[in-house]
Scaffold this motif. Sequence first.
Motif, PDB file in Angstrom:
ATOM      1  N   PHE A 127       0.827  -1.209   0.000  1.00 47.28           N
ATOM      2  CA  PHE A 127       0.000   0.000   0.000  1.00 47.28           C
ATOM      3  C   PHE A 127       0.861   1.259   0.000  1.00 47.28           C
ATOM      4  O   PHE A 127       0.609   2.200  -0.760  1.00 47.28           O
ATOM      5  N   VAL A 128       1.893   1.301   0.839  1.00 47.77           N
ATOM      6  CA  VAL A 128       2.759   2.477   0.919  1.00 47.77           C
ATOM      7  C   VAL A 128       3.474   2.712  -0.405  1.00 47.77           C
ATOM      8  O   VAL A 128       3.610   3.850  -0.858  1.00 47.77           O
ATOM      9  N   CYS A 129       3.912   1.639  -1.055  1.00 44.63           N
ATOM     10  CA  CYS A 129       4.555   1.770  -2.363  1.00 44.63           C
ATOM     11  C   CYS A 129       3.590   2.376  -3.382  1.00 44.63           C
ATOM     12  O   CYS A 129       3.958   3.266  -4.157  1.00 44.63           O
ATOM     13  N   TRP A 130       2.334   1.891  -3.377  1.00 43.77           N
ATOM     14  CA  TRP A 130       1.332   2.447  -4.292  1.00 43.77           C
ATOM     15  C   TRP A 130       1.017   3.896  -3.928  1.00 43.77           C
ATOM     16  O   TRP A 130       0.947   4.755  -4.807  1.00 43.77           O
ATOM     17  N   TYR A 131       0.824   4.182  -2.651  1.00 39.99           N
ATOM     18  CA  TYR A 131       0.405   5.512  -2.221  1.00 39.99           C
ATOM     19  C   TYR A 131       1.480   6.552  -2.551  1.00 39.99           C
ATOM     20  O   TYR A 131       1.164   7.644  -3.031  1.00 39.99           O
ATOM     21  N   ASN A 132       2.745   6.236  -2.300  1.00 40.97           N
ATOM     22  CA  ASN A 132       3.809   7.212  -2.517  1.00 40.97           C
ATOM     23  C   ASN A 132       4.161   7.402  -3.990  1.00 40.97           C
ATOM     24  O   ASN A 132       4.511   8.515  -4.402  1.00 40.97           O
ATOM     25  N   ASN A 133       4.043   6.351  -4.794  1.00 37.46           N
ATOM     26  CA  ASN A 133       4.582   6.401  -6.152  1.00 37.46           C
ATOM     27  C   ASN A 133       3.550   6.359  -7.267  1.00 37.46           C
ATOM     28  O   ASN A 133       3.886   6.662  -8.417  1.00 37.46           O
ATOM     29  N   GLU A 134       2.285   5.982  -6.975  1.00 36.55           N
ATOM     30  CA  GLU A 134       1.283   5.863  -8.025  1.00 36.55           C
ATOM     31  C   GLU A 134       0.031   6.707  -7.774  1.00 36.55           C
ATOM     32  O   GLU A 134      -0.589   7.181  -8.729  1.00 36.55           O
ATOM     33  N   HIS A 135      -0.318   6.896  -6.536  1.00 36.34           N
ATOM     34  CA  HIS A 135      -1.573   7.585  -6.192  1.00 36.34           C
ATOM     35  C   HIS A 135      -1.486   9.076  -6.498  1.00 36.34           C
ATOM     36  O   HIS A 135      -0.616   9.780  -5.971  1.00 36.34           O
ATOM     37  N   ARG A 136      -2.383   9.587  -7.361  1.00 31.14           N
ATOM     38  CA  ARG A 136      -2.464  11.028  -7.632  1.00 31.14           C
ATOM     39  C   ARG A 136      -3.326  11.666  -6.545  1.00 31.14           C
ATOM     40  O   ARG A 136      -4.535  11.462  -6.513  1.00 31.14           O
ATOM     41  N   HIS A 137      -2.689  12.437  -5.687  1.00 32.64           N
ATOM     42  CA  HIS A 137      -3.356  12.971  -4.493  1.00 32.64           C
ATOM     43  C   HIS A 137      -4.097  14.254  -4.831  1.00 32.64           C
ATOM     44  O   HIS A 137      -3.539  15.186  -5.417  1.00 32.64           O
ATOM     45  N   SER A 138      -5.376  14.317  -4.447  1.00 32.90           N
ATOM     46  CA  SER A 138      -6.203  15.483  -4.767  1.00 32.90           C
ATOM     47  C   SER A 138      -5.746  16.736  -4.032  1.00 32.90           C
ATOM     48  O   SER A 138      -5.984  17.852  -4.492  1.00 32.90           O
ATOM     49  N   GLY A 139      -5.119  16.604  -2.882  1.00 33.72           N
ATOM     50  CA  GLY A 139      -4.697  17.759  -2.114  1.00 33.72           C
ATOM     51  C   GLY A 139      -3.454  18.444  -2.646  1.00 33.72           C
ATOM     52  O   GLY A 139      -3.113  19.538  -2.196  1.00 33.72           O
ATOM     53  N   ILE A 140      -2.738  17.816  -3.575  1.00 32.43           N
ATOM     54  CA  ILE A 140      -1.506  18.389  -4.139  1.00 32.43           C
ATOM     55  C   ILE A 140      -1.583  18.415  -5.658  1.00 32.43           C
ATOM     56  O   ILE A 140      -0.621  18.121  -6.360  1.00 32.43           O
ATOM     57  N   LYS A 141      -2.793  18.713  -6.186  1.00 31.96           N
ATOM     58  CA  LYS A 141      -3.038  18.881  -7.627  1.00 31.96           C
ATOM     59  C   LYS A 141      -2.805  17.591  -8.416  1.00 31.96           C
ATOM     60  O   LYS A 141      -2.309  17.596  -9.532  1.00 31.96           O
ATOM     61  N   PHE A 142      -3.127  16.455  -7.796  1.00 25.46           N
ATOM     62  CA  PHE A 142      -3.118  15.163  -8.467  1.00 25.46           C
ATOM     63  C   PHE A 142      -1.741  14.794  -9.016  1.00 25.46           C
ATOM     64  O   PHE A 142      -1.601  14.326 -10.154  1.00 25.46           O
ATOM     65  N   VAL A 143      -0.716  14.998  -8.213  1.00 23.14           N
ATOM     66  CA  VAL A 143       0.592  14.402  -8.454  1.00 23.14           C
ATOM     67  C   VAL A 143       0.833  13.409  -7.320  1.00 23.14           C
ATOM     68  O   VAL A 143       0.136  13.420  -6.311  1.00 23.14           O
ATOM     69  N   THR A 144       1.824  12.544  -7.471  1.00 25.32           N
ATOM     70  CA  THR A 144       2.086  11.556  -6.434  1.00 25.32           C
ATOM     71  C   THR A 144       2.851  12.204  -5.285  1.00 25.32           C
ATOM     72  O   THR A 144       3.578  13.185  -5.483  1.00 25.32           O
ATOM     73  N   PRO A 145       2.735  11.668  -4.062  1.00 25.08           N
ATOM     74  CA  PRO A 145       3.505  12.221  -2.935  1.00 25.08           C
ATOM     75  C   PRO A 145       5.014  12.192  -3.167  1.00 25.08           C
ATOM     76  O   PRO A 145       5.714  13.115  -2.743  1.00 25.08           O
ATOM     77  N   ALA A 146       5.514  11.139  -3.832  1.00 21.76           N
ATOM     78  CA  ALA A 146       6.955  11.076  -4.103  1.00 21.76           C
ATOM     79  C   ALA A 146       7.382  12.201  -5.044  1.00 21.76           C
ATOM     80  O   ALA A 146       8.456  12.796  -4.871  1.00 21.76           O
ATOM     81  N   GLN A 147       6.574  12.504  -6.066  1.00 20.97           N
ATOM     82  CA  GLN A 147       6.893  13.606  -6.969  1.00 20.97           C
ATOM     83  C   GLN A 147       6.874  14.943  -6.228  1.00 20.97           C
ATOM     84  O   GLN A 147       7.736  15.793  -6.449  1.00 20.97           O
ATOM     85  N   ARG A 148       5.926  15.124  -5.353  1.00 23.81           N
ATOM     86  CA  ARG A 148       5.840  16.347  -4.563  1.00 23.81           C
ATOM     87  C   ARG A 148       7.017  16.458  -3.599  1.00 23.81           C
ATOM     88  O   ARG A 148       7.583  17.531  -3.404  1.00 23.81           O
ATOM     89  N   HIS A 149       7.414  15.342  -2.991  1.00 27.06           N
ATOM     90  CA  HIS A 149       8.476  15.332  -1.991  1.00 27.06           C
ATOM     91  C   HIS A 149       9.821  15.702  -2.607  1.00 27.06           C
ATOM     92  O   HIS A 149      10.660  16.332  -1.958  1.00 27.06           O
TER      93      HIS A 149
END
Length: 524
Positions: free
Chosen positions: A446-468
């Motif tokens: 889940f963490v692998c998917w959430y950080n690297n694949e999930h487009r997060h609505s709170g950060i303009k639909f980019v992944t948390p890893a891309q934002r980080h």
Amino acid sequence: MSVKFTEAFKIQAVQKALNRSADSNIKDVADLLGVGFSTLTKWIRQAKNHEFEMASEAELKMMSNEKRPQDWTLEERLEIIIQCAALDEKAINELCRESGIYPHHIQQWKTDFVNGKKSSSVTSRSGEVKELKIENKALKKELNRKDKALAETAALLVLQKKGKRHLGSRRGQLITNSEREEILSLINEAQAAGARQSQACKIIGLNSKTIQRWKYNDNTHDKRLNAQRAPKNKLTDLERQRIINVANEATYANLPPNQIVPILADKGIYLGSESTFYRILKAHKLLNHRQRGKPCQKVKKPKALVATGPNQIYTWDITYLPTTVKGLFFYLYMVMDVFSRKVVGWQVHDNESSALAADLMTDICKREDIKRGQVVLHSDNGSPMKGATMLATLQELGIMPSLSRPSVSNDNPYSESLFRTLKYRPEYPEKAFLNIATSRRWVDDFVCWYNNEHRHSGIKFVTPAQRHTGRDIEILAQRTRLYHAAKARHPERWSGNIKNLEPVGSVYLNPEKGKANSKEVEAA
């Protein structure tokens, strides 16, 4: 967290309370609907004051027909398994969207039938009992209405129950022919039972002169209904079909439109906006509710914290993971970066301990190269968060602790939102975890998917890893160029500027009122 009920649900709940049988009370109706007694009585008071925007019959029917995947009976599960046997993957995905389930539900039900499981027998039996109760109440409702049609007060009450919605006493409303005929029929029935026309019109929300005008032969229908209107920028049938085909592809079968559109944008493809996807899927009945729960309301936040970059504010919490032994749980420790929404650390243990939490924070600080005074760690008031070992470790690492208000469970929204996402993933097991190793493997995936694949609505639909790592700036710039090119090709389809794709700036944790934009502090 609080549940926000729709207007249609409130109206249907009020109708059930007012039409209850003589041997039941409002508290029984509230227990049957799963709402509080005080909440239901407040809805009844609001309905009497005409404070609701009444829902249409189609919306009420749609709401009553929707149900969760776990509420399906054995017969319904077997029927859809037989239907899917002769379909290809794309057709199965389309059928699942239309039925309000995910493809993995069909596979799980097929496995349950092969293994001889009967997990839904209790649900099916309780559903049948509930349907019998509803049918019994409906029959008693008709008898009560006939008994109350002896005086004006009883006649007006029947009119209020039968009327679909209050028209709000506003002039110039467009009322369909069928609704006009129904209103006339209801008012004539109330008058026949002894009510005055003026009082009956007040219940409906119309002027008595309007009713008199409707009764003339040349005013039997609203002439505005014959007007034919179509927007000039409407999508062609081929473009609409292409959107449906893409939404039902295997890659996007489990994704909502607000995830599909940014993924297509990253591939250089633009078919339409998120609202266009939602509108087309809804028109083809492919937008049924498929998740387990309802959206939650926003809550008040304590003292404000602001993050302008990664590794400035962390938030963490502990959640339960079920085991095969009732009453025993595994405990998931999870730490999130508020600025990027990235999960920077996690661990699963068989007990809650401030020492285990301290070890997790020590590992995170080494891995993220955290300096003294760099990070603020926010959490609730649980004992592991306030333990002496945890506080001593934070002091040694130079991390400032931040705690929620006492007796307030909603002051840690980012972690609560993360756990909500975790436990409502389609892959989340319906049964308990067999052992701690199994739970750790699932959380790692889940963490692998959430950080690297999930487009997060709170950060303009980019992944948390891309934002980080700061890659979100270039990705959003590429999307902006794509949207501008799409608008240049068909400017008539855009009523204004393209959507705001500027990177999110500062992120607030529990902001003070008026200090931050609501879009920037959205947690989910």
